[in-house]
Design an enzyme around this catalytic site. Structure first.
Site, PDB file in Angstrom:
ATOM      1  N   ARG A 167      10.329 -10.767  54.960  1.00 35.78           N
ATOM      2  CA  ARG A 167      10.218 -10.231  56.331  1.00 35.78           C
ATOM      3  C   ARG A 167      10.805 -11.159  57.383  1.00 35.78           C
ATOM      4  O   ARG A 167      10.327 -11.185  58.533  1.00 35.78           O
ATOM      5  CB  ARG A 167       8.753  -9.910  56.682  1.00 35.78           C
ATOM      6  CG  ARG A 167       8.076  -8.949  55.766  1.00 35.78           C
ATOM      7  CD  ARG A 167       8.630  -7.527  55.825  1.00 35.78           C
ATOM      8  NE  ARG A 167       8.027  -6.731  54.790  1.00 35.78           N
ATOM      9  CZ  ARG A 167       8.552  -6.592  53.559  1.00 35.78           C
ATOM     10  NH1 ARG A 167       9.703  -7.145  53.234  1.00 35.78           N
ATOM     11  NH2 ARG A 167       7.936  -5.868  52.667  1.00 35.78           N
ATOM     12  N   SER A 216       2.025  -2.912  58.949  1.00 38.39           N
ATOM     13  CA  SER A 216       1.245  -4.110  58.604  1.00 38.39           C
ATOM     14  C   SER A 216       1.303  -5.130  59.739  1.00 38.39           C
ATOM     15  O   SER A 216       2.385  -5.494  60.186  1.00 38.39           O
ATOM     16  CB  SER A 216       1.812  -4.758  57.339  1.00 38.39           C
ATOM     17  OG  SER A 216       1.633  -3.874  56.264  1.00 38.39           O
ATOM     18  N   GLU A 286       3.086 -10.431  61.153  1.00 43.69           N
ATOM     19  CA  GLU A 286       4.405  -9.891  60.805  1.00 43.69           C
ATOM     20  C   GLU A 286       5.003  -9.233  62.054  1.00 43.69           C
ATOM     21  O   GLU A 286       6.204  -9.285  62.297  1.00 43.69           O
ATOM     22  CB  GLU A 286       4.239  -8.847  59.688  1.00 43.69           C
ATOM     23  CG  GLU A 286       5.546  -8.193  59.292  1.00 43.69           C
ATOM     24  CD  GLU A 286       5.388  -7.292  58.070  1.00 43.69           C
ATOM     25  OE1 GLU A 286       4.620  -7.645  57.137  1.00 43.69           O
ATOM     26  OE2 GLU A 286       6.016  -6.231  58.048  1.00 43.69           O
TER      27      GLU A 286
HETATM   28  C1  LIG Z   1       3.540   3.442  60.034  1.00 44.99           C
HETATM   29  C2  LIG Z   1       4.421   2.225  59.845  1.00 44.99           C
HETATM   30  C3  LIG Z   1       4.765   1.838  58.562  1.00 44.99           C
HETATM   31  C4  LIG Z   1       5.577   0.711  58.361  1.00 44.99           C
HETATM   32  N1  LIG Z   1       5.896   0.355  57.089  1.00 44.99           N
HETATM   33  C5  LIG Z   1       6.695  -0.719  56.891  1.00 44.99           C
HETATM   34  C6  LIG Z   1       7.055  -1.102  55.554  1.00 44.99           C
HETATM   35  O1  LIG Z   1       6.700  -0.474  54.568  1.00 44.99           O
HETATM   36  N2  LIG Z   1       7.822  -2.209  55.406  1.00 44.99           N
HETATM   37  C7  LIG Z   1       8.273  -2.945  56.468  1.00 44.99           C
HETATM   38  O2  LIG Z   1       8.984  -3.932  56.270  1.00 44.99           O
HETATM   39  N3  LIG Z   1       7.940  -2.588  57.744  1.00 44.99           N
HETATM   40  C8  LIG Z   1       7.173  -1.500  57.972  1.00 44.99           C
HETATM   41  N4  LIG Z   1       6.838  -1.162  59.247  1.00 44.99           N
HETATM   42  C9  LIG Z   1       7.294  -1.992  60.375  1.00 44.99           C
HETATM   43  C10 LIG Z   1       8.641  -1.580  60.994  1.00 44.99           C
HETATM   44  O3  LIG Z   1       8.907  -0.191  60.800  1.00 44.99           O
HETATM   45  C11 LIG Z   1       9.804  -2.407  60.447  1.00 44.99           C
HETATM   46  O4  LIG Z   1       9.636  -3.787  60.713  1.00 44.99           O
HETATM   47  C12 LIG Z   1      11.145  -1.944  61.030  1.00 44.99           C
HETATM   48  O5  LIG Z   1      12.188  -2.602  60.341  1.00 44.99           O
HETATM   49  C13 LIG Z   1      11.301  -2.254  62.536  1.00 44.99           C
HETATM   50  O6  LIG Z   1      12.464  -1.560  62.984  1.00 44.99           O
HETATM   51  P1  LIG Z   1      12.587  -1.098  64.502  1.00 44.99           P
HETATM   52  O7  LIG Z   1      13.904  -0.456  64.685  1.00 44.99           O
HETATM   53  O8  LIG Z   1      11.407  -0.277  64.894  1.00 44.99           O
HETATM   54  O9  LIG Z   1      12.575  -2.512  65.238  1.00 44.99           O
HETATM   55  P2  LIG Z   1      11.799  -2.908  66.557  1.00 44.99           P
HETATM   56  O10 LIG Z   1      10.334  -2.815  66.315  1.00 44.99           O
HETATM   57  O11 LIG Z   1      12.354  -2.171  67.718  1.00 44.99           O
HETATM   58  O12 LIG Z   1      12.214  -4.450  66.646  1.00 44.99           O
HETATM   59  C14 LIG Z   1      11.763  -5.363  65.640  1.00 44.99           C
HETATM   60  C15 LIG Z   1      12.596  -6.649  65.749  1.00 44.99           C
HETATM   61  O13 LIG Z   1      13.947  -6.348  65.413  1.00 44.99           O
HETATM   62  C16 LIG Z   1      14.815  -6.738  66.472  1.00 44.99           C
HETATM   63  N5  LIG Z   1      15.946  -5.805  66.505  1.00 44.99           N
HETATM   64  C17 LIG Z   1      15.927  -4.443  66.593  1.00 44.99           C
HETATM   65  N6  LIG Z   1      17.178  -3.953  66.548  1.00 44.99           N
HETATM   66  C18 LIG Z   1      18.008  -5.029  66.442  1.00 44.99           C
HETATM   67  C19 LIG Z   1      19.436  -5.178  66.348  1.00 44.99           C
HETATM   68  N7  LIG Z   1      20.254  -4.132  66.363  1.00 44.99           N
HETATM   69  N8  LIG Z   1      19.950  -6.426  66.246  1.00 44.99           N
HETATM   70  C20 LIG Z   1      19.126  -7.524  66.241  1.00 44.99           C
HETATM   71  N9  LIG Z   1      17.779  -7.438  66.307  1.00 44.99           N
HETATM   72  C21 LIG Z   1      17.226  -6.208  66.418  1.00 44.99           C
HETATM   73  C22 LIG Z   1      13.961  -6.672  67.731  1.00 44.99           C
HETATM   74  O14 LIG Z   1      14.496  -7.455  68.775  1.00 44.99           O
HETATM   75  C23 LIG Z   1      12.651  -7.223  67.174  1.00 44.99           C
HETATM   76  O15 LIG Z   1      12.716  -8.624  67.069  1.00 44.99           O
HETATM   77  C24 LIG Z   1       6.050  -0.034  59.481  1.00 44.99           C
HETATM   78  C25 LIG Z   1       5.708   0.392  60.774  1.00 44.99           C
HETATM   79  C26 LIG Z   1       4.909   1.512  60.953  1.00 44.99           C
HETATM   80  C27 LIG Z   1       4.585   1.951  62.366  1.00 44.99           C
END
Ligand SMILES: Cc1cc2nc3c(=O)[nH]c(=O)nc-3n(C[C@H](O)[C@H](O)[C@H](O)COP(=O)(O)OP(=O)(O)OC[C@H]3O[C@@H](n4cnc5c(N)ncnc54)[C@H](O)[C@@H]3O)c2cc1C
Length: 294
Positions: A167, A216, A286
């Site tokens: 992660r 998580s 996380e």
């Molecule tokens: C119901 C639920 C289930 C989930 N299950 C999982 C799972 O099974 N496994 C898992 O790993 N995660 C899980 N997550 C967490 C989350 O979905 C992941 O971490 C996902 O990758 C975040 O993506 P996001 O686009 O929403 O990023 P954001 O939440 O918008 O941002 C997260 C981070 O990424 C950075 N970021 C976003 N876009 C970019 C870009 N283009 N370039 C550089 N940095 C960037 C942001 O600045 C921030 O630091 C879950 C979340 C929920 C709500």
């Protein structure tokens, strides 16, 4: 702003609208690019000192109630091209939802991206977080990425330019992941679609997918599970304001309707302290916590 830009610049935009926890104060400025070329132009024109924050689908963020200074760059929605490069490679831009990648690969009989189906984020967020599930993770698939830092040109970089861990990814600093080329494995007809269905069913059975959360909250410590430690500390169902440790999955904190970011942050601290006291393990978050207090 350069006059050639075609995106939208908003001011005082409420971030709770953009996070899966449905909390978060105001962004001083938010830029929504109209496509990848527009995003690149906007980034190239940024000053290196400008405070910037990349926002994907906001599914791993706790943005405090006092909001964010500087500019939030919102990549969801518009930066979303995805193409099949050849029999085993897929190119996707940073705003493509992970679930779309899973489906696209399965439809093209390519295996390896099924785990993306239940991750409610964008590819950009998945690259930054090295998102993973069911034993697979994002960077296992990455062959090449395009990145761009504020005021700089686009760079094409190979996966082994980055230091990838559970992660987390080092080597990007505060630059943007613009796109990635993913390497998949040829698969048999329909196999991927069946696996996706199974993985989503597993998720629905074990996670509170109907309530706002960020997935998580804590990383799993080595050889253990954060959820097990939290449950063993009798914290399932523990409430603070509108935030609650999920009764379905102890490593999820849900917004029961009226939680503030402060409620959630205080509950995270409480859980961390109780687990430390009762289990002797210091949990690490996380979820990314940022922004100003009210
Ligand atoms: C119901 C639920 C289930 C989930 N299950 C999982 C799972 O099974 N496994 C898992 O790993 N995660 C899980 N997550 C967490 C989350 O979905 C992941 O971490 C996902 O990758 C975040 O993506 P996001 O686009 O929403 O990023 P954001 O939440 O918008 O941002 C997260 C981070 O990424 C950075 N970021 C976003 N876009 C970019 C870009 N283009 N370039 C550089 N940095 C960037 C942001 O600045 C921030 O630091 C879950 C979340 C929920 C709500």
């Amino acid at each position: 702003m350069t006059s050639q830009l075609t995106g939208q610049l908003l001011s005082h935009e409420i971030l709770a609208k953009y996070t899966s926890w449905r909390v978060g104060g105001v962004a001083e400025k938010m830029y929504i690019p109209s496509d990848k070329a527009d995003l690149e132009l906007f980034i190239a024109g940024l000053s290196k000192d400008e405070p910037i924050f990349w926002l994907g689908l906001g599914s791993n963020l706790l943005i405090r109630d006092g909001g964010l200074a500087g500019t939030v760059i919102n990549t969801r929605g518009k930066v979303k091209q995805m193409t099949l490069v050849d029999e085993t490679h897929v190119y996707a831009e940073c705003g493509v939802p992970c679930a779309h990648i899973a489906r696209f690969c399965a439809e093209n009989n390519l295996a390896g991206a099924e785990f993306f189906a239940g991750i409610p984020g964008t590819l950009g967020g998945a690259l930054k977080m090295n998102a993973g599930a069911f034993g697979s993770e994002t960077w296992n698939l990455v062959e090449q990425v395009e990145t761009q830092a504020a005021g700089a040109a686009i760079e094409k970089r190979k996966a082994n330019d980055f230091d990838v861990d559970y992660r987390s990814v080092n080597g990007i600093d505060n630059a943007c992941f613009l796109s990635a080329t993913l390497k998949l494995t040829p698969a048999k007809d329909q196999k991927g679609q069946v696996l996706i269905k199974q993985l989503l069913a597993k998720r629905n059975a074990s996670q509170p997918t109907h309530l706002p959360s960020c997935g998580s909250v804590f990383r799993n410590p080595k050889d253990d599970y954060a959820a097990r430690l939290i449950e063993a500390s009798n914290l399932k169902g523990y409430k603070l304001g509108g935030a609650e440790v999920s009764t379905k999955h102890a490593n999820f904190i849900v917004n029961t309707g009226n939680a503030t970011a402060m409620d959630i942050e205080q509950l995270i601290s409480y859980v961390r302290d109780e687990v430390n006291k009762k289990q002797g393990v210091e949990l690490q978050t996380e979820v990314c916590i940022l922004g100003r207090y009210l």
